[in-house]
Design a protein around this motif. Structure first.
Motif, mmCIF file in Angstrom:
data_model
loop_
_atom_site.group_PDB
_atom_site.id
_atom_site.type_symbol
_atom_site.label_atom_id
_atom_site.label_comp_id
_atom_site.label_asym_id
_atom_site.label_seq_id
_atom_site.Cartn_x
_atom_site.Cartn_y
_atom_site.Cartn_z
ATOM 1 N N LEU A 101 6.496 63.814 52.005
ATOM 2 C CA LEU A 101 6.629 65.259 52.177
ATOM 3 C C LEU A 101 7.941 65.749 51.579
ATOM 4 C CD1 LEU A 101 5.853 68.019 53.398
ATOM 5 C CD2 LEU A 101 6.926 67.263 55.538
ATOM 6 N N CYS A 102 9.011 65.056 51.918
ATOM 7 C CA CYS A 102 10.329 65.452 51.414
ATOM 8 C C CYS A 102 10.398 65.311 49.899
ATOM 9 C CB CYS A 102 11.423 64.614 52.073
ATOM 10 S SG CYS A 102 11.566 64.878 53.852
ATOM 11 N N LEU A 103 9.835 64.228 49.372
ATOM 12 C CA LEU A 103 9.829 64.036 47.923
ATOM 13 C C LEU A 103 9.003 65.128 47.234
ATOM 14 C CD1 LEU A 103 9.429 60.158 47.572
ATOM 15 C CD2 LEU A 103 11.415 61.535 46.954
ATOM 16 N N GLY A 104 7.915 65.528 47.885
ATOM 17 C CA GLY A 104 7.096 66.595 47.320
ATOM 18 C C GLY A 104 7.848 67.906 47.235
ATOM 19 N N ILE A 105 8.599 68.226 48.286
ATOM 20 C CA ILE A 105 9.389 69.467 48.291
ATOM 21 C C ILE A 105 10.458 69.417 47.209
ATOM 22 C CG2 ILE A 105 11.015 70.842 49.634
ATOM 23 C CD1 ILE A 105 9.458 70.029 52.141
ATOM 24 N N ILE A 106 11.177 68.292 47.151
ATOM 25 C CA ILE A 106 12.213 68.137 46.131
ATOM 26 C C ILE A 106 11.595 68.172 44.733
ATOM 27 C CG2 ILE A 106 13.956 66.552 45.207
ATOM 28 C CD1 ILE A 106 14.334 65.553 48.107
ATOM 29 N N GLY A 107 10.424 67.526 44.591
ATOM 30 C CA GLY A 107 9.752 67.513 43.296
ATOM 31 C C GLY A 107 9.360 68.906 42.831
ATOM 32 N N ASN B 278 16.452 72.338 52.612
ATOM 33 C CA ASN B 278 17.203 72.077 53.839
ATOM 34 C C ASN B 278 16.311 71.435 54.891
ATOM 35 O OD1 ASN B 278 19.496 73.241 52.704
ATOM 36 N ND2 ASN B 278 18.968 75.287 53.443
ATOM 37 N N ILE B 279 15.056 71.871 54.955
ATOM 38 C CA ILE B 279 14.104 71.279 55.903
ATOM 39 C C ILE B 279 13.869 69.820 55.559
ATOM 40 C CG2 ILE B 279 11.703 71.321 56.672
ATOM 41 C CD1 ILE B 279 11.762 74.343 56.422
ATOM 42 N N ALA B 280 13.715 69.535 54.262
ATOM 43 C CA ALA B 280 13.504 68.154 53.835
ATOM 44 C C ALA B 280 14.687 67.273 54.229
ATOM 45 C CB ALA B 280 13.289 68.096 52.323
ATOM 46 N N SER B 281 15.891 67.789 54.050
ATOM 47 C CA SER B 281 17.087 67.025 54.434
ATOM 48 C C SER B 281 17.126 66.804 55.937
ATOM 49 C CB SER B 281 18.350 67.773 53.976
ATOM 50 O OG SER B 281 18.360 67.951 52.580
ATOM 51 N N PHE B 282 16.785 67.839 56.703
ATOM 52 C CA PHE B 282 16.805 67.730 58.157
ATOM 53 C C PHE B 282 15.757 66.734 58.645
ATOM 54 C CE2 PHE B 282 15.041 69.131 62.259
ATOM 55 C CZ PHE B 282 16.178 69.014 63.054
ATOM 56 N N VAL B 283 14.553 66.806 58.066
ATOM 57 C CA VAL B 283 13.487 65.882 58.455
ATOM 58 C C VAL B 283 13.884 64.444 58.127
ATOM 59 C CG1 VAL B 283 11.125 65.165 57.945
ATOM 60 C CG2 VAL B 283 11.624 67.576 58.315
ATOM 61 N N ILE C 161 4.005 53.814 62.965
ATOM 62 C CA ILE C 161 5.364 54.294 62.681
ATOM 63 C C ILE C 161 5.627 54.255 61.183
ATOM 64 C CG2 ILE C 161 7.818 53.781 62.962
ATOM 65 C CD1 ILE C 161 7.143 52.779 65.793
ATOM 66 N N PHE C 162 5.215 53.152 60.548
ATOM 67 C CA PHE C 162 5.412 53.045 59.103
ATOM 68 C C PHE C 162 4.703 54.178 58.365
ATOM 69 C CE2 PHE C 162 6.099 48.151 59.240
ATOM 70 C CZ PHE C 162 7.408 48.372 59.651
ATOM 71 N N LEU C 163 3.455 54.433 58.771
ATOM 72 C CA LEU C 163 2.698 55.499 58.118
ATOM 73 C C LEU C 163 3.343 56.864 58.350
ATOM 74 C CD1 LEU C 163 -0.973 54.388 58.890
ATOM 75 C CD2 LEU C 163 0.207 54.299 56.684
ATOM 76 N N PHE C 164 3.844 57.068 59.554
ATOM 77 C CA PHE C 164 4.480 58.346 59.891
ATOM 78 C C PHE C 164 5.738 58.558 59.048
ATOM 79 C CE2 PHE C 164 7.600 60.699 62.521
ATOM 80 C CZ PHE C 164 6.951 61.929 62.548
ATOM 81 N N VAL C 165 6.602 57.534 59.026
ATOM 82 C CA VAL C 165 7.836 57.639 58.250
ATOM 83 C C VAL C 165 7.524 57.772 56.757
ATOM 84 C CG1 VAL C 165 9.964 56.449 57.594
ATOM 85 C CG2 VAL C 165 9.179 56.390 59.961
ATOM 86 N N GLY C 166 6.529 57.006 56.277
ATOM 87 C CA GLY C 166 6.145 57.117 54.875
ATOM 88 C C GLY C 166 5.636 58.502 54.530
#
Length: 311
Positions: free
Chosen positions: A279-285, A229-234, A269-274
């Motif tokens: 992070l989100c992919l890591g959580i999902i992974g 849920n955190i990954a989705s929110f982020v 900004i690109f680095l931040f968004v990347g």
């Protein structure tokens, strides 16, 4: 009535003699017959040799199961529960950090209050590194905040359970096991006994800080979907912020022209968004990895040697 004492062991040749010496005192006052289920979790010292000697001398009271390699404490606990035949079952460490003398009090409390389980928890973590203690407290705090299964702070695997509760735990056959959470999840009437932290009687712990950290992360993933849920929110927040920034850039270009400066902020900004995406992919992974292991349906452990074949 029979009590099964499950003892997961990894390089505990120095601790086992002390453990059985203390348990011999407890057997004299405990109104139960006792069997021991010793699990050798791929030890590299003389633990298995000592188990064999204890089994021969015990006259059938001590049973041992030696894994083909180190499968981890969770697998050892599961193997012990599967092979325990007692009306009551307890989990104990061989290093005497689980004080055997508490068993008498635990049994009396279980019978007097008609309980299904009596568990133990440490009052404090005296003698442990401060960083480890800090992360342990943080883990229990997070688990109780984000998980649906409550964990008592400082709870140990050391507990006394009825056969009914053990059978319920064995119905949970998932590969990714977190016993503390499973014991709580199955329910049943449980009370806790608090005691002062006890140092190992001999040998060194096989749990490093990073192993404990990984174990804690597994516990959170196994009993909470909040990280997803955190990954989705982020992800949603990042998308919304990027949209606002895009509108701002377009409006600024229309009103004041398109300046050539600003590439450092753009790269940032690109680095931040990347980073957020990774992070989100890591959580999902992490969750996908757990699903992958479950779908393989591999055995929790493989027994290389035992005192006898037991179903």
């Amino acid at each position: 009535m029979l009590l099964s004492v499950i003892v997961p062991c990894f390089n505990e040749e120095k601790s086992l003699p002390y453990f059985f010496a203390e348990m011999a005192k407890i057997e004299e006052v405990l109104p139960l017959d006792v069997e021991y289920i010793l699990i050798d979790d791929g030890s590299t010292d003389k633990t298995l040799k000592l188990m064999k000697e204890l089994s021969v001398k015990s006259g059938g009271k001590v049973h041992y199961f030696s894994f083909s390699r180190n499968f981890g404490k969770e697998a050892a606990i599961y193997a012990g529960l599967q092979n325990a035949k007692g009306d009551y079952v307890t989990l104990m460490d061989a290093d005497l950090q689980d004080p055997p003398q508490l068993l008498v009090e635990m049994y009396d409390l279980l019978v007097a209050h008609d309980l299904d389980s009596v568990a133990t928890r440490r009052k404090n973590r005296a003698g442990e590194p401060k960083l480890r203690s800090l992360f342990a407290r943080l883990f229990y705090y997070l688990m109780n905040k984000i998980g649906e299964t409550e964990l008592v702070s400082g709870v140990r695997d050391f507990r006394l359970m009825t056969r009914q509760m053990v059978d319920a735990v064995l119905q949970i056959t998932e590969y990714n096991r977190f016993s503390k959470g499973i014991f709580s999840w199955v329910g049943f009437k449980t009370e806790y006994i608090a005691y002062e932290n006890v140092a190992r009687v001999a040998g060194k712990t096989s749990w490093s800080f990073w192993q404990l950290l990984k174990y804690s992360m597994d516990g959170i993933v196994n009993f909470s979907d909040l990280p997803l849920n955190i990954a989705s929110f982020v992800g949603a927040l990042s998308c919304f912020g990027s949209g606002i920034a895009l509108i701002f850039i377009v409006v600024r270009a229309l009103l004041f022209g398109d300046p050539t400066s600003g590439w450092p902020s753009m790269v940032s900004i690109f680095l931040f968004v990347g980073g957020l995406q990774l992070l989100c992919l890591g959580i999902i992974g992490k969750y996908i990895g757990k699903i992958f292991l479950e779908t393989k349906k591999r055995p929790h452990y493989l027994v290389k040697e035992s005192d006898k074949n037991r179903p």
